[in-house]
Design a protein around this motif. Structure first.
Motif, mmCIF file in Angstrom:
data_model
loop_
_atom_site.group_PDB
_atom_site.id
_atom_site.type_symbol
_atom_site.label_atom_id
_atom_site.label_comp_id
_atom_site.label_asym_id
_atom_site.label_seq_id
_atom_site.Cartn_x
_atom_site.Cartn_y
_atom_site.Cartn_z
ATOM 1 N N VAL A 52 0.811 -1.218 0.000
ATOM 2 C CA VAL A 52 0.000 0.000 0.000
ATOM 3 C C VAL A 52 0.842 1.264 0.000
ATOM 4 C CG1 VAL A 52 -0.189 0.362 2.501
ATOM 5 C CG2 VAL A 52 -2.145 0.895 1.016
ATOM 6 N N LEU A 53 2.165 1.099 0.084
ATOM 7 C CA LEU A 53 3.062 2.231 0.288
ATOM 8 C C LEU A 53 2.896 3.316 -0.778
ATOM 9 C CD1 LEU A 53 5.178 2.802 2.468
ATOM 10 C CD2 LEU A 53 6.923 1.956 0.906
ATOM 11 N N HIS A 54 2.843 2.914 -2.023
ATOM 12 C CA HIS A 54 2.829 3.883 -3.128
ATOM 13 C C HIS A 54 1.440 4.051 -3.748
ATOM 14 C CE1 HIS A 54 7.198 4.256 -3.064
ATOM 15 N NE2 HIS A 54 7.247 2.940 -2.907
ATOM 16 N N PRO A 64 -2.683 5.538 -3.237
ATOM 17 C CA PRO A 64 -3.351 6.635 -2.508
ATOM 18 C C PRO A 64 -4.426 6.147 -1.547
ATOM 19 C CG PRO A 64 -4.287 6.437 -4.705
ATOM 20 C CD PRO A 64 -3.217 5.375 -4.605
ATOM 21 N N TYR A 65 -4.566 4.844 -1.362
ATOM 22 C CA TYR A 65 -5.675 4.315 -0.584
ATOM 23 C C TYR A 65 -5.579 4.701 0.891
ATOM 24 C CZ TYR A 65 -6.656 1.442 -4.662
ATOM 25 O OH TYR A 65 -6.951 1.024 -5.933
ATOM 26 N N THR A 66 -6.756 4.836 1.506
ATOM 27 C CA THR A 66 -6.833 5.049 2.952
ATOM 28 C C THR A 66 -6.485 3.752 3.664
ATOM 29 O OG1 THR A 66 -8.554 6.707 2.669
ATOM 30 C CG2 THR A 66 -8.344 5.711 4.846
ATOM 31 N N VAL A 67 -5.689 3.859 4.720
ATOM 32 C CA VAL A 67 -5.233 2.678 5.450
ATOM 33 C C VAL A 67 -5.841 2.692 6.851
ATOM 34 C CG1 VAL A 67 -3.224 1.434 6.349
ATOM 35 C CG2 VAL A 67 -3.074 2.634 4.158
ATOM 36 N N LEU A 68 -6.335 1.553 7.276
ATOM 37 C CA LEU A 68 -6.863 1.377 8.625
ATOM 38 C C LEU A 68 -5.939 0.423 9.372
ATOM 39 C CD1 LEU A 68 -9.066 1.785 10.772
ATOM 40 C CD2 LEU A 68 -10.304 -0.145 9.754
ATOM 41 N N VAL A 69 -5.240 0.932 10.376
ATOM 42 C CA VAL A 69 -4.309 0.122 11.159
ATOM 43 C C VAL A 69 -5.027 -0.358 12.407
ATOM 44 C CG1 VAL A 69 -2.048 0.018 12.244
ATOM 45 C CG2 VAL A 69 -2.420 1.555 10.305
ATOM 46 N N PRO A 107 -7.040 -2.555 5.226
ATOM 47 C CA PRO A 107 -6.720 -2.735 6.654
ATOM 48 C C PRO A 107 -5.386 -3.451 6.846
ATOM 49 C CG PRO A 107 -8.311 -4.381 5.950
ATOM 50 C CD PRO A 107 -8.036 -3.521 4.757
ATOM 51 N N ILE A 108 -4.657 -3.028 7.865
ATOM 52 C CA ILE A 108 -3.435 -3.713 8.296
ATOM 53 C C ILE A 108 -3.602 -4.036 9.773
ATOM 54 C CG2 ILE A 108 -0.951 -3.541 8.645
ATOM 55 C CD1 ILE A 108 -0.781 -1.641 6.333
ATOM 56 N N GLU A 109 -3.641 -5.294 10.102
ATOM 57 C CA GLU A 109 -3.840 -5.701 11.492
ATOM 58 C C GLU A 109 -2.498 -6.091 12.097
ATOM 59 O OE1 GLU A 109 -6.870 -8.284 14.283
ATOM 60 O OE2 GLU A 109 -7.107 -8.250 12.101
ATOM 61 N N VAL A 155 3.684 2.189 12.443
ATOM 62 C CA VAL A 155 3.325 1.717 11.107
ATOM 63 C C VAL A 155 2.840 2.875 10.241
ATOM 64 C CG1 VAL A 155 1.713 0.259 9.822
ATOM 65 C CG2 VAL A 155 2.844 -0.629 11.861
ATOM 66 N N ALA A 156 2.010 3.745 10.818
ATOM 67 C CA ALA A 156 1.543 4.910 10.071
ATOM 68 C C ALA A 156 2.711 5.794 9.648
ATOM 69 C CB ALA A 156 0.544 5.706 10.913
ATOM 70 N N ARG A 157 3.670 5.991 10.549
ATOM 71 C CA ARG A 157 4.832 6.810 10.198
ATOM 72 C C ARG A 157 5.678 6.125 9.128
ATOM 73 N NH1 ARG A 157 7.595 11.126 11.769
ATOM 74 N NH2 ARG A 157 6.126 11.626 13.434
ATOM 75 N N ALA A 158 5.780 4.797 9.185
ATOM 76 C CA ALA A 158 6.533 4.085 8.155
ATOM 77 C C ALA A 158 5.890 4.274 6.788
ATOM 78 C CB ALA A 158 6.621 2.595 8.516
ATOM 79 N N ILE A 159 4.553 4.221 6.737
ATOM 80 C CA ILE A 159 3.854 4.440 5.465
ATOM 81 C C ILE A 159 4.155 5.836 4.935
ATOM 82 C CG2 ILE A 159 1.558 4.669 4.439
ATOM 83 C CD1 ILE A 159 0.616 2.489 6.367
ATOM 84 N N HIS A 160 4.265 6.799 5.836
ATOM 85 C CA HIS A 160 4.578 8.170 5.409
ATOM 86 C C HIS A 160 6.049 8.315 5.021
ATOM 87 C CE1 HIS A 160 4.678 12.566 5.411
ATOM 88 N NE2 HIS A 160 5.765 12.472 6.159
ATOM 89 N N ASP A 161 6.956 7.842 5.884
ATOM 90 C CA ASP A 161 8.387 8.079 5.681
ATOM 91 C C ASP A 161 8.948 7.345 4.476
ATOM 92 O OD1 ASP A 161 8.421 9.722 7.875
ATOM 93 O OD2 ASP A 161 9.248 8.232 9.248
ATOM 94 N N TYR A 162 8.387 6.203 4.133
ATOM 95 C CA TYR A 162 8.919 5.414 3.022
ATOM 96 C C TYR A 162 8.077 5.548 1.760
ATOM 97 C CZ TYR A 162 12.075 3.253 6.390
ATOM 98 O OH TYR A 162 13.049 3.036 7.327
ATOM 99 N N GLY A 163 7.041 6.382 1.811
ATOM 100 C CA GLY A 163 6.170 6.578 0.659
ATOM 101 C C GLY A 163 6.489 7.855 -0.095
ATOM 102 N N PRO A 164 5.701 8.162 -1.124
ATOM 103 C CA PRO A 164 5.966 9.350 -1.957
ATOM 104 C C PRO A 164 5.700 10.665 -1.238
ATOM 105 C CG PRO A 164 3.912 8.290 -2.624
ATOM 106 C CD PRO A 164 4.562 7.377 -1.628
ATOM 107 N N ARG A 165 5.063 10.634 -0.057
ATOM 108 C CA ARG A 165 4.761 11.877 0.673
ATOM 109 C C ARG A 165 5.777 12.149 1.777
ATOM 110 N NH1 ARG A 165 -0.611 13.857 0.221
ATOM 111 N NH2 ARG A 165 -1.809 12.705 -1.334
#
Length: 509
Positions: free
Chosen positions: A213-215, A217-222, A361-363, A233-243
């Motif tokens: 889901v990293l790259h 635009p989908y909404t992620v539910l952790v 979702p990511i559980e 996990v949310a910060r990892a999605i941000h720090d390693y993604g295009p944003r």
């Protein structure tokens, strides 16, 4: 810095040479000896002492002293083990302030910790020793037999002391290599793990989901229990993604009441309500071009859930008091430890928002399901705690490792982190023992063998709610806060289990 010192040019040249001499010191003892000797020459004081805090930052000890042109040998039998009780030293240490006394003999301060002399000491300067993190780690003391204003040396000696403390930390790190057992556990934090510690199958699955889901635009539910690391996990999605170059903003939805949460998220215009004396952008605007984490999304009020749904669908917001909307470019990550599906069935969460958030979702697995990760995380937290406390790394005894492996960790990674940090503080030696960890290994009381699973779970929940209400004398708001529940959810559960308020004052129904 040199305006009021005698012979400023010569003083500056001598000070520069001292920096060079300290940088060349090969061990910590020589470094401290060179420091006090140089300070005595710079200040003209007959006595210079260096006091340092120990690794736990609880005991202040005399490390080295210079008196009348010679180093004083430390006689442990005659010197106090701890100088924390000395008023002058304690003030400089705790207040991080320079203490300068020009007429020491006529002052009310106790100086019994100074070496006894035939003629009384006349002037004193105490300069806090600060490390590179701006933490006070000791005191540099200069004492003269003549009356004089030693404060003119405080600035330059303070900077010299800061440099010496940085060198001291470097020398101690070089002297204490990491144990082999610790060096081998650095492997879990490998490239591709997005900064998450652990190599269990459950964590590899989590990292794989992040990569999917990293790259996009989908909404992620952790999803996950409390303390499993949802914000990481949310910060990892941000720090390693295009944003990654954009802002990362976090808002806990349980931290504000409904009206304040709405203004915090959407912002407001001047005059929108009493006290709104200017326009204020909200967190959606603050996160423009980046990521907004809505933590504890299950605690968001129903009315505000409808407005969030429109943001997710239309990508636009309307601040309070505004007539129109404007577009925003924000990736939203939601997180919760609650069962949103059950909350939907109970009417506590909007069904349309639930399915919109459940796009990807990511559980997160609880720590008890992460085989082998407990020890890797424990060593990681211990290393971080030692670095924070400015102490040498600690080793792990086999008993301590076995102690941790046999515990279920109901508080997950957050509980493990707190336990390890406490153990490092309690450890006065170089190895962590099982006694440094206070683990609650008590088991719940046995259930009646004739009850089915649902009845047993209700019995456990009923006892938990009653105990919490009794603890707070029937105050439902405080009980809900401790249980991590909205008050309306607590009321619903009390009604479902037929618990009356009178039950919480001592009677079991």
């Amino acid at each position: 810095m040199f305006t009021h010192v005698p012979q400023p040019l010569a003083y500056a040249e001598s000070l520069l040479g001292t920096f060079t001499e300290l940088a060349a010191a090969g061990d910590d003892q020589r470094l401290l000896q060179a420091l006090v000797q140089a300070v005595a020459g710079l200040s003209g004081c007959a006595l210079v002492q260096a006091y340092l805090l120990d690794s736990t930052h609880t005991r202040l000890g005399l490390e080295v002293a210079w008196l009348d042109g010679r180093l004083l040998a430390r006689d442990c039998s005659s010197l106090p083990a701890d100088y924390n009780g000395e008023q002058l030293l304690q003030f400089a240490l705790c207040q991080n302030r320079v203490v300068s006394i020009a007429e020491l003999a006529n002052s009310v301060f106790d100086t019994s910790f100074l070496p006894p002399q035939a003629a009384p000491w006349q002037s004193l300067l105490a300069v806090p020793l600060v490390n590179a993190r701006q933490q006070v780690v000791g005191v540099l003391l200069c004492v003269a037999r003549e009356r004089g204003e030693l404060a003119v040396f405080a600035d330059s000696l303070g900077r010299l002391g800061t440099f010496a403390m940085a060198q001291l930390q470097l020398l101690r790190r070089l002297r204490q290599p990491l144990p082999q057992a610790q060096a081998s556990v650095a492997a879990p934090a490998v490239v591709g793990s997005y900064g998450l510690i652990g190599d269990s199958p459950a964590m590899r699955q989590t990292c794989q989901m992040i990569s999917k889901v990293l790259h996009s635009p989908y909404t992620v539910l952790v999803l996950g229990e409390t303390g499993t690391g949802k914000e990481l996990v949310a910060r990892a999605i941000h720090d390693y993604g295009p944003r990654r170059s954009g802002p990362f903003v976090v808002q806990n939805c349980a931290a504000f009441p409904e009206n304040l949460l709405e203004s915090e998220l959407f912002g407001y215009r001047k005059g929108a309500f009493t006290g709104a004396d200017r326009d204020r952008p909200g967190l959606f605007d603050a996160a423009h071009g980046g990521t907004l984490l809505l933590d504890e999304i299950g605690d968001m009020p129903l009315a505000l859930q409808a407005k969030l749904l429109r943001v997710l669908q239309e990508g636009e917001i309307r601040p309070l008091g505004a007539n129109g909307t404007h577009k925003i470019d924000v990736r939203i990550v939601a997180a919760t430890h609650r069962d949103l599906a059950q909350m939907v069935s109970e009417g506590l969460f909007r069904e349309d928002l639930y399915y919109r958030l459940k796009q990807f979702p990511i559980e997160l697995p609880p720590l008890r399901q992460r085989d082998g990760d407990v020890l890797a995380l424990a060593r990681h937290f211990a290393d971080k705690a030692c670095a924070f406390l400015q102490r040498s790394p600690v080793a792990w005894s086999g008993g301590a490792l076995d102690h941790l492996e046999g515990y279920a960790f109901p508080g997950n990674v957050r509980e493990l982190k707190g336990l390890v940090e406490r153990a490092v503080v309690l450890c006065e030696g170089s190895e962590l023992e099982a006694a440094h960890f206070a683990l609650n290994s008590s088991e719940p009381p046995p259930c009646d063998g004739e009850l089915n699973l649902r009845e047993r779970l209700e019995q456990v929940e009923r006892n938990l709610l009653l105990d919490c209400l009794r603890k707070h004398d029937g105050n439902q708001t405080l009980a809900a806060r401790e249980l991590g529940l909205p008050r309306r959810t607590l009321l619903y559960r009390l009604g479902r289990l037929n618990i009356q308020i009178g039950d919480s004052t001592g009677r079991l129904a």
